[in-house]
Design a protein around this motif. Structure first.
Motif, short mmCIF file in Angstrom:
data_model
loop_
_atom_site.label_atom_id
_atom_site.label_comp_id
_atom_site.label_asym_id
_atom_site.label_seq_id
_atom_site.Cartn_x
_atom_site.Cartn_y
_atom_site.Cartn_z
N ASN A 1 14.58 -5.24 2.48
CA ASN A 1 14.83 -4.55 3.75
C ASN A 1 14.02 -5.14 4.91
N PHE A 2 13.97 -6.47 4.98
CA PHE A 2 13.29 -7.11 6.10
C PHE A 2 14.03 -6.82 7.40
N PRO A 3 13.31 -6.62 8.51
CA PRO A 3 13.99 -6.40 9.79
C PRO A 3 14.72 -7.64 10.26
N GLN A 4 14.13 -8.82 9.97
CA GLN A 4 14.74 -10.11 10.26
C GLN A 4 14.34 -11.08 9.16
N LYS A 5 15.18 -12.07 8.92
CA LYS A 5 14.87 -13.07 7.90
C LYS A 5 14.11 -14.22 8.56
N VAL B 1 6.54 -11.44 6.92
CA VAL B 1 7.93 -11.52 6.47
C VAL B 1 8.19 -12.87 5.80
N GLY B 2 7.64 -13.93 6.37
CA GLY B 2 7.82 -15.26 5.77
C GLY B 2 7.27 -15.33 4.36
N LEU B 3 6.10 -14.74 4.13
CA LEU B 3 5.54 -14.70 2.78
C LEU B 3 6.41 -13.83 1.87
N GLY B 4 6.95 -12.75 2.44
CA GLY B 4 7.84 -11.90 1.66
C GLY B 4 9.11 -12.63 1.25
N MET B 5 9.67 -13.42 2.16
CA MET B 5 10.86 -14.22 1.84
C MET B 5 10.55 -15.23 0.74
N GLU B 6 9.40 -15.90 0.86
CA GLU B 6 8.99 -16.85 -0.18
C GLU B 6 8.87 -16.15 -1.53
N ALA B 7 8.31 -14.94 -1.51
CA ALA B 7 8.15 -14.18 -2.75
C ALA B 7 9.50 -13.83 -3.37
N CYS B 8 10.46 -13.42 -2.55
CA CYS B 8 11.80 -13.10 -3.05
C CYS B 8 12.44 -14.32 -3.69
N ARG C 1 9.73 -9.02 -6.69
CA ARG C 1 10.36 -7.86 -6.05
C ARG C 1 9.49 -7.42 -4.88
N VAL C 2 10.10 -7.30 -3.70
CA VAL C 2 9.36 -7.05 -2.47
C VAL C 2 9.89 -5.81 -1.75
N PHE C 3 8.97 -5.08 -1.13
CA PHE C 3 9.33 -3.90 -0.32
C PHE C 3 8.69 -4.07 1.05
N PHE C 4 9.49 -3.92 2.11
CA PHE C 4 8.98 -4.03 3.49
C PHE C 4 9.20 -2.72 4.23
N ALA C 5 8.22 -2.31 5.02
CA ALA C 5 8.38 -1.15 5.90
C ALA C 5 7.32 -1.20 7.00
#
Length: 256
Positions: free
Chosen positions: A63-67, A116-123, A128-132
């Protein structure tokens, strides 16, 4: 490794027990070698497609706001400490070790983009990543509490490989929100990784939590064996805006 053994292995990996039994029983195929070769090509493509779909699914679920990608960052625009630590963080070893990353500093310096960039790399790496954002997470927690589904949410929340909490400090919250946020971040402390972005220094966190004891306890748990990145510096977005305005001005001069 011959085609038959590769087929046996990939059937097991893709959880295709019936097909695996047929491969083991060569009498199921008239020309087994040719059949194995064709079937292997099909299953290798299926494996590749599943891998791509799984990555896309993890990114959607986060659920990233932007990729935003790390490669899109202009490293020279980032604060010095971020430039130094980003290559290490990009390896994602902090997730394997269950360590936190805390990005604190001025607005517009790239904190959310890095998170977010680190979250994308993790995905992409299979995590499994959760964003808020903080306001969004607190609203979710309050809704789950009122609907008596909070425990179910807690079980999911503590199992994410990486949780990203954005914009701590932009909006203050009440005592209930502070306690809910504290309890859920504490669930992950020392076991699973959390990234937090904040425009406030640790000394000012008390201004939003309104409780010195709770603030001290949360800060202690989050910063233990964590990567704290100082993001104080000129606005990344302001530089981009200035360059954009400069480019437009040059175009107008050239046209005239």
């Amino acid at each position: 490794m011959d085609n038959k053994q590769q087929l046996i292995d990939i059937c097991k990996e893709l959880r295709l027990p019936s097909m695996r039994r047929m491969v083991l029983d060569e009498t199921s195929f008239q020309d087994s070698e040719q059949a194995f070769e064709i079937l292997l090509k099909v299953l290798l493509q299926e494996k590749k497609d599943r891998f791509i779909r799984a990555k896309q699914s993890r990114i959607r679920a986060a659920n990233f706001p932007q990729k935003k990608l790390l490669d899109e960052l202009i490293l020279d625009y980032l604060p010095e400490q971020a430039q130094q630590k980003l290559p290490q963080l990009k390896l994602l070893d902090f997730i394997k070790e269950g360590q936190n990353v805390i990005l604190t500093g001025s607005p517009g310096t790239g904190k959310s983009h890095i998170a977010v960039g680190l979250g994308m790399e993790a995905c992409l790496a299979g995590y499994r990543v959760f964003f808020a954002t903080v306001p969004s997470l607190i609203n979710q927690l309050k809704e789950h509490r009122s609907e008596r589904t909070l425990r179910s949410f807690e079980l999911k929340f503590e199992k994410y490989d990486l949780v990203i909490i954005d914009e701590l400090g932009y909006i203050s919250f009440d005592k209930e929100g502070a306690e809910l946020l504290f309890s859920h971040l504490s669930l992950r402390a020392g076991r699973k990784s959390t990234i937090i972005t904040s425009n406030l220094s640790f000394l000012k966190w008390q201004d939003i939590f309104h409780d010195p004891v709770l603030t001290a306890a949360l800060t202690d748990r989050l910063t233990h064996k964590s990567h704290v990145v100082n993001m104080v510096g000129p606005s990344f977005r302001m530089r981009e805006t200035e360059e954009w305005m400069k480019g437009n001005a040059e175009k107008m001069v050239a046209q005239n």
